[in-house]
Every structure is written in structure tokens, then in C-alpha cells.
Design a protein around this motif. Structure first.
Motif, PDB file in Angstrom:
ATOM      1  N   GLY A  89       0.816  -1.208   0.000  1.00  0.00           N
ATOM      2  CA  GLY A  89       0.000   0.000   0.000  1.00  0.00           C
ATOM      3  C   GLY A  89       0.851   1.261   0.000  1.00  0.00           C
ATOM      4  O   GLY A  89       2.044   1.238   0.309  1.00  0.00           O
ATOM      5  N   LEU A  90       0.231   2.381  -0.343  1.00  0.00           N
ATOM      6  CA  LEU A  90       0.922   3.677  -0.375  1.00  0.00           C
ATOM      7  C   LEU A  90       0.170   4.676   0.494  1.00  0.00           C
ATOM      8  O   LEU A  90      -0.996   4.982   0.241  1.00  0.00           O
ATOM      9  N   ARG A 110      -3.993   0.427 -10.949  1.00  0.00           N
ATOM     10  CA  ARG A 110      -3.780   1.565 -11.846  1.00  0.00           C
ATOM     11  C   ARG A 110      -2.307   1.814 -12.175  1.00  0.00           C
ATOM     12  O   ARG A 110      -1.992   2.450 -13.173  1.00  0.00           O
ATOM     13  N   ALA A 111      -1.404   1.326 -11.325  1.00  0.00           N
ATOM     14  CA  ALA A 111       0.009   1.647 -11.501  1.00  0.00           C
ATOM     15  C   ALA A 111       0.744   0.691 -12.423  1.00  0.00           C
ATOM     16  O   ALA A 111       1.934   0.899 -12.699  1.00  0.00           O
ATOM     17  N   VAL A 112       0.063  -0.337 -12.930  1.00  0.00           N
ATOM     18  CA  VAL A 112       0.730  -1.330 -13.779  1.00  0.00           C
ATOM     19  C   VAL A 112       1.493  -0.690 -14.942  1.00  0.00           C
ATOM     20  O   VAL A 112       2.666  -1.014 -15.181  1.00  0.00           O
ATOM     21  N   PRO A 113       0.896   0.246 -15.717  1.00  0.00           N
ATOM     22  CA  PRO A 113       1.642   0.829 -16.845  1.00  0.00           C
ATOM     23  C   PRO A 113       2.900   1.589 -16.412  1.00  0.00           C
ATOM     24  O   PRO A 113       3.887   1.626 -17.155  1.00  0.00           O
ATOM     25  N   TYR A 114       2.878   2.148 -15.206  1.00  0.00           N
ATOM     26  CA  TYR A 114       4.047   2.900 -14.719  1.00  0.00           C
ATOM     27  C   TYR A 114       5.195   1.954 -14.375  1.00  0.00           C
ATOM     28  O   TYR A 114       6.361   2.224 -14.694  1.00  0.00           O
ATOM     29  N   GLY A 115       4.867   0.827 -13.735  1.00  0.00           N
ATOM     30  CA  GLY A 115       5.894  -0.168 -13.446  1.00  0.00           C
ATOM     31  C   GLY A 115       6.429  -0.809 -14.708  1.00  0.00           C
ATOM     32  O   GLY A 115       7.645  -1.029 -14.845  1.00  0.00           O
ATOM     33  N   ASP A 116       5.531  -1.094 -15.661  1.00  0.00           N
ATOM     34  CA  ASP A 116       5.960  -1.713 -16.921  1.00  0.00           C
ATOM     35  C   ASP A 116       6.883  -0.785 -17.700  1.00  0.00           C
ATOM     36  O   ASP A 116       7.873  -1.233 -18.298  1.00  0.00           O
ATOM     37  N   ARG A 117       6.553   0.506 -17.699  1.00  0.00           N
ATOM     38  CA  ARG A 117       7.377   1.485 -18.427  1.00  0.00           C
ATOM     39  C   ARG A 117       8.775   1.576 -17.804  1.00  0.00           C
ATOM     40  O   ARG A 117       9.785   1.616 -18.514  1.00  0.00           O
ATOM     41  N   ALA A 118       8.835   1.576 -16.471  1.00  0.00           N
ATOM     42  CA  ALA A 118      10.132   1.635 -15.792  1.00  0.00           C
ATOM     43  C   ALA A 118      10.956   0.386 -16.077  1.00  0.00           C
ATOM     44  O   ALA A 118      12.169   0.450 -16.292  1.00  0.00           O
ATOM     45  N   GLY A 136       6.554  -3.499 -11.545  1.00  0.00           N
ATOM     46  CA  GLY A 136       5.175  -3.969 -11.534  1.00  0.00           C
ATOM     47  C   GLY A 136       4.167  -2.969 -11.010  1.00  0.00           C
ATOM     48  O   GLY A 136       4.159  -1.797 -11.381  1.00  0.00           O
ATOM     49  N   ASN A 137       3.327  -3.458 -10.092  1.00  0.00           N
ATOM     50  CA  ASN A 137       2.245  -2.654  -9.520  1.00  0.00           C
ATOM     51  C   ASN A 137       2.509  -2.375  -8.046  1.00  0.00           C
ATOM     52  O   ASN A 137       1.582  -2.205  -7.268  1.00  0.00           O
ATOM     53  N   ALA A 140       6.204   1.738  -5.298  1.00  0.00           N
ATOM     54  CA  ALA A 140       6.927   2.767  -6.056  1.00  0.00           C
ATOM     55  C   ALA A 140       6.149   3.166  -7.307  1.00  0.00           C
ATOM     56  O   ALA A 140       6.060   4.357  -7.654  1.00  0.00           O
ATOM     57  N   ALA A 141       5.574   2.186  -7.999  1.00  0.00           N
ATOM     58  CA  ALA A 141       4.796   2.490  -9.202  1.00  0.00           C
ATOM     59  C   ALA A 141       3.522   3.254  -8.852  1.00  0.00           C
ATOM     60  O   ALA A 141       3.085   4.142  -9.601  1.00  0.00           O
ATOM     61  N   LYS A 142       2.917   2.940  -7.705  1.00  0.00           N
ATOM     62  CA  LYS A 142       1.730   3.678  -7.251  1.00  0.00           C
ATOM     63  C   LYS A 142       2.087   5.149  -7.001  1.00  0.00           C
ATOM     64  O   LYS A 142       1.318   6.065  -7.330  1.00  0.00           O
ATOM     65  N   LEU A 143       3.263   5.371  -6.417  1.00  0.00           N
ATOM     66  CA  LEU A 143       3.710   6.746  -6.184  1.00  0.00           C
ATOM     67  C   LEU A 143       3.961   7.471  -7.507  1.00  0.00           C
ATOM     68  O   LEU A 143       3.704   8.678  -7.630  1.00  0.00           O
ATOM     69  N   ALA A 144       4.450   6.749  -8.512  1.00  0.00           N
ATOM     70  CA  ALA A 144       4.647   7.348  -9.839  1.00  0.00           C
ATOM     71  C   ALA A 144       3.320   7.809 -10.429  1.00  0.00           C
ATOM     72  O   ALA A 144       3.244   8.858 -11.090  1.00  0.00           O
ATOM     73  N   TRP A 145       2.267   7.029 -10.189  1.00  0.00           N
ATOM     74  CA  TRP A 145       0.937   7.442 -10.648  1.00  0.00           C
ATOM     75  C   TRP A 145       0.528   8.755  -9.975  1.00  0.00           C
ATOM     76  O   TRP A 145       0.016   9.669 -10.620  1.00  0.00           O
TER      77      TRP A 145
END
Length: 497
Positions: A89-90, A110-118, A136-137, A140-145
Motif C-alpha cells: 500500500g501507499l 492503476r500503476a501497472v503501466p508505470y511499473g511496466d514502463r520503468a 510492476g504494480n 513505487a509504481a503507485k507513487l509514480a501514478w
């Protein structure tokens, strides 16, 4: 002499549970959870999942109040506090420790595309070699969202934390985290043995967003005056253990050493094994985090296999295949006379969404080999349980390829592990001994706190009173039948992958 207690919280997405453990006897003196009905999860959009951290705190207070009354305990009798929590969780807070937005919890996608891009930008070799996973999801990826979609809010963030870090902050007024926690958020670099600067740079995160690091077993903070007054605890009581729910479940089952396995089999199923060296799956089909006893000087990794289609398949069979009104125990009786391998019926159990063990494919559940003149409802019931076991073993083969020697599986006597057919099939295919225990996450967190503050010398002393309920040894006379059934199941699976 007054009794002395350890207090454990288990902060889940459905409820917050609290338990008091009597230090002298090692037994649970009282336990409670709130809410009594499943806590709400906000889903503003499809695939989103949020909860208000204040709700966790309120439920923790209600649970604590109930167990203190039940045990007749006073605040000064609580000698240490441990926290288990829902992973990934975030929580974002400002400099005044005010929560800036609802927490984005583990099941939010929702953060899957951000983790995949990284993962693509940084490269698989660097991500897997340093993080042991794809971004992944995870947290860290949630924070990127948040950074991209809520930039004004992002600029106000003082620290990011996990749900357990938030509860510790409310108890103490201090903000800190653990290496194990950072690893589950993809913030820990296992090669550099430091926060993952390359991932922070990729996402554009200031390094000071990461909280101070404290050992998992240590006096991480103490109860503040304000929290003591609010909760009825004693000011200065140490908070001395913190871990995510899956590492904590392993701790609760006294799983600390390489080759030991902790398993659960509820709606979804988890096999969590301890690895004694840094390694990863090149296809990222399992997740690898720092276990509770990982340190910079001791490699103890928790390899996490999750199967979505576990108890949910058994429940579906009960609703849609079994005679109406039948219980799970009755189902197990009906299957007893069906031979190993269900006379050729195989069920692929992946009907609860994409499966990480299949590289995030969503292949659905399927039934194979039905003969209208031979097979009955009982064959389908048994094939369902065997299919769940076989999916576990399929993932465990990945863990073995990473270097894990699986000889013993620890589990609580609950859910699918109540079924003798399930247990015997798992032992028969894996060749591992299964030990069933009376255990609980909040009790484990309490005992972890006892270790962290030095009341216990080590985990063996902490869990000396852990009640072993049953031992299931592999039946070597039937091993060939189990392995043949598993091989037949894998042949069916390979048609899809």
C-alpha cells in the motif's frame, strides 16, 4: 504478580485484528477484530482500490479496547507492540504527519503501466538483478501514478510509507520503515544494499521521501504521550517489530530458515518460501522480498508465489456442481472413493483473473477429460482440489529452480488445508512433509515484538509454544500415482501456455 503481555496488530484490508499474548505462557489471552463485517474499499474507477488510513487507526483502537477489557489488562502490563500489515500500500503524509490522500492499497491496479514502463526503460537485467522483481504494480509504481496525476499533492509529500509504517507513526509520532518494507515497495537495491537510487531517479522521486530505516526486530519507536492517552497504553512502550502480512504469516508459523515454506489456501493461495541466497526468477513469475530476518549481512529472502484461483474454485464447485446445501466437509466425504488423478479428469484452476505464475496470462478455468459414461460430480470435486494443488506445485518448481530445497511446508489448519485430500495430494506431489499449526497473524506480530525487544532470545524460544496440530508425511506407496496425475495436468496446462 501481574501478568505481562505482548500486543500484536494485524492491519488487513478487510479488518484490523489485535491480540494480547501472555508472555509467561506464550498463549493468546484475548483477540478481536473490527469491523465485524468487511471494511469498505473505495473504487472510484474500475481497477482502483483505496482506503482511508484513519479507518485502520479507528479499527485498531476498537480492537484494542475490546481485548484489554476481555483480558482485564491495564496499559502498563503491555510490554511491547508488533505490527503486521497489508503489503504494497501507499500512504502519503505531509510535514505535519497529516495524510494527504486515501491510501492506494495492494489490489489497486492503476500503476501497472508505470511499473511496466520503468521495467522497459531501465531494463530487465538491472531491475531483476537489483530489485529481484519487475517494478510492476508495487508501491513505487503507485507513487509514480500520484506524481503524474496529482502533481500538486505530490509536491506536498514529506514521507511515503506502508500501512504498517502509518500505524507505527500514529502510535509513536515517529516515521520510519524497514528493509523488508522497502523491498516490498521496490525501493530496496539488493546489490547495493541501500535504497534503489536508480529507480528513484527513473521515477523522479527525491530520495528524502524514503523514511528512516530501522531493523525489523528492534525498538523502532515508543508510544507517545498523545497515543498513550488515546489508547490507554503506557507512554514509552516499545514498538519492536513490523512486517508485511505474508512475511509475518511465515514468522507466525516459525518459518525463518532456507527451504522452509509457509502456505495459505483461502480464496487465493500463497506459497512463501525462504531462500538463503540472492536470486530471482528471470520471468518474474514469483516475487522476492527481504524476509523478516534479512539483514545486510544475512541473506534471507522470502519468495512469494500467489495463485488467484484457489479456494474460490472450491467454492464455485460447491455452489454450481455439488448437491444443493452440501458442506465442504460433505464434499470431502463424497470424493473419498475417487482415485488419485480423478480417473483422467483435470481442472485448470486459473479462473480468477490473470496469474503471475503464468506471466500474467489470463487463461480461465477449464475442465478436461470428462467421460459422460464414467464421471460424476465427485470426480469434478476431486479434480478441482487436485488442480489447485498442482498449480501450487507448478509454482514451487520455479522456486526450486531458484535454488530452494523444499522439504517442509508449514500451514495453519484452515481453508483448503482442512481437506485431507488436498493435504495428501500436496504432500504426495511435492514430496514435502506438511505440518499444521494453530496460528494467527496478530499473535505472530505480538511474538515478533517480544523478539524485537529482547524478551525472547530467538524465534525458537518465541514460538516454543506454537501448537502443532498434525503432521502429513508423503505416502511413498502412492507417490507415482500423484506424480502421474500431476504430469497429466501439466500436459493440459501446456495447451494454453
Amino acid at each position: 504478580m501481574e501478568k505481562q503481555y505482548l500486543l500484536g496488530f494485524d492491519v488487513g484490508s478487510s479488518s484490523v485484528k489485535a491480540s494480547l499474548v501472555d508472555i509467561d505462557s506464550g498463549q493468546c489471552a484475548a483477540t478481536a477484530f473490527y469491523p465485524e463485517h468487511e471494511a469498505p474499499i473505495k473504487a472510484v474507477k474500475a481497477g482502483w482500490a483505496e482506503q482511508a488510513p484513519q479507518m485502520w487507526w479507528d479499527n485498531a483502537k476498537l480492537s484494542l479496547k475490546k481485548i484489554m477489557a476481555e483480558a482485564g489488562a491495564k496499559g502498563e502490563q503491555v510490554k511491547a507492540i508488533g505490527i503486521s500489515y497489508q503489503m504494497h500500500g501507499l500512504v502519503c503524509v505531509d510535514k505535519n504527519q497529516e495524510v494527504l490522500r486515501d491510501a492506494i492499497i495492494w489490489c489497486d491496479s492503476r500503476a501497472v503501466p508505470y511499473g511496466d514502463r520503468a521495467f522497459k526503460n531501465i531494463g530487465a537485467e538491472t531491475c531483476l538483478g537489483h530489485l529481484l522483481n519487475s517494478p510492476g504494480n508495487f508501491t513505487a509504481a503507485k507513487l509514480a501514478w500520484v506524481k503524474e496525476n496529482e502533481p500538486e499533492l505530490f509536491d506536498k509529500i514529506y514521507k511515503v510509507m506502508l500501512p504498517g509504517d502509518y500505524i507505527a507513526m500514529r502510535l509513536s509520532g515517529d516515521i520510519n520503515t524497514t528493509i523488508s518494507g522497502l523491498s516490498e515497495g521496490m525501493f530496496w537495491d539488493f546489490k547495493e544494499k541501500a535504497p534503489a537510487k536508480f529507480l528513484l531517479d527513473e521515477f523522479g522521486f527525491p530520495s528524502d521521501l524514503i523514511a528512516d530505516i530501522v531493523p525489523t526486530f528492534s525498538v523502532q519507536a515508543t508510544v507517545s504521550k498523545a497515543a498513550a492517552e488515546e489508547l490507554g497504553l503506557k507512554e514509552g512502550t516499545p514498538i519492536s517489530y513490523r512486517a508485511g502480512d505474508q512475511p509475518n504469516n511465515a514468522l507466525s508459523l516459525n518459518v525463518f530458515n532456507p527451504g522452509e515454506i509457509a502456505s495459505t489456501a483461502g480464496t487465493s493461495g500463497v506459497v512463501y518460501g525462504v531462500l538463503g541466497e540472492v536470486n530471482y526468477d528471470k520471468k518474474s513469475r514469483v516475487n522476492t522480498f527481504a524476509h523478516v530476518n534479512y539483514t545486510k549481512d544475512l541473506d534471507r529472502l522470502g519468495v512469494l508465489l500467489c495463485i488467484n484461483g484457489t479456494g474460490i474454485l472450491n467454492a464455485w464447485v460447491r455452489r454450481n456442481v455439488a448437491p444443493e446445501g452440501i458442506s465442504y466437509a460433505d464434499m470431502n466425504v463424497m470424493m473419498e472413493n475417487i482415485p488419485i488423478g480423478s480417473e483422467g479428469v483435470s481442472i485448470i484452476p486459473f479462473g480468477n483473473g490473470a496469474e503471475r505464475v503464468l506471466e500474467n496470462r489470463e487463461i480461465g478455468c477449464s475442465i478436461h477429460g470428462i467421460n459422460f459414461n464414467k464421471h460424476s460430480k465427485a470426480h469434478i470435486m476431486r479434480a478441482a482440489q487436485e488442480g489447485i494443488v498442482f498449480s501450487f506445485c507448478y509454482g514451487m518448481e520455479i522456486m526450486q529452480q531458484m535454488g530452494m530445497d523444499i522439504r517442509k511446508i508449514h500451514a495453519g489448519r484452515a481453508n483448503m488445508f482442512l481437506s485431507e485430500i488436498f493435504r495428501n495430494t500436496l504432500a504426495g506431489v511435492s514430496g514435502a512433509t506438511i505440518e499444521l499449526y494453530e496460528t494467527d497473524g496478530s499473535v505472530g506480530a505480538a511474538k515478533g515484538a517480544g523478539m524485537g525487544c529482547g524478551l525472547y532470545r530467538d524465534h525458537d524460544e518465541a514460538f516454543a509454544t506454537l501448537k502443532k496440530l498434525a503432521v502429513i508425511e508423503p505416502d511413498e506407496t502412492k507417490r507415482g500415482d500423484y506424480l502421474n496425475a500431476y504430469a497429466h495436468w501439466k500436459d493440459q496446462l501446456e495447451k494454453y501456455i
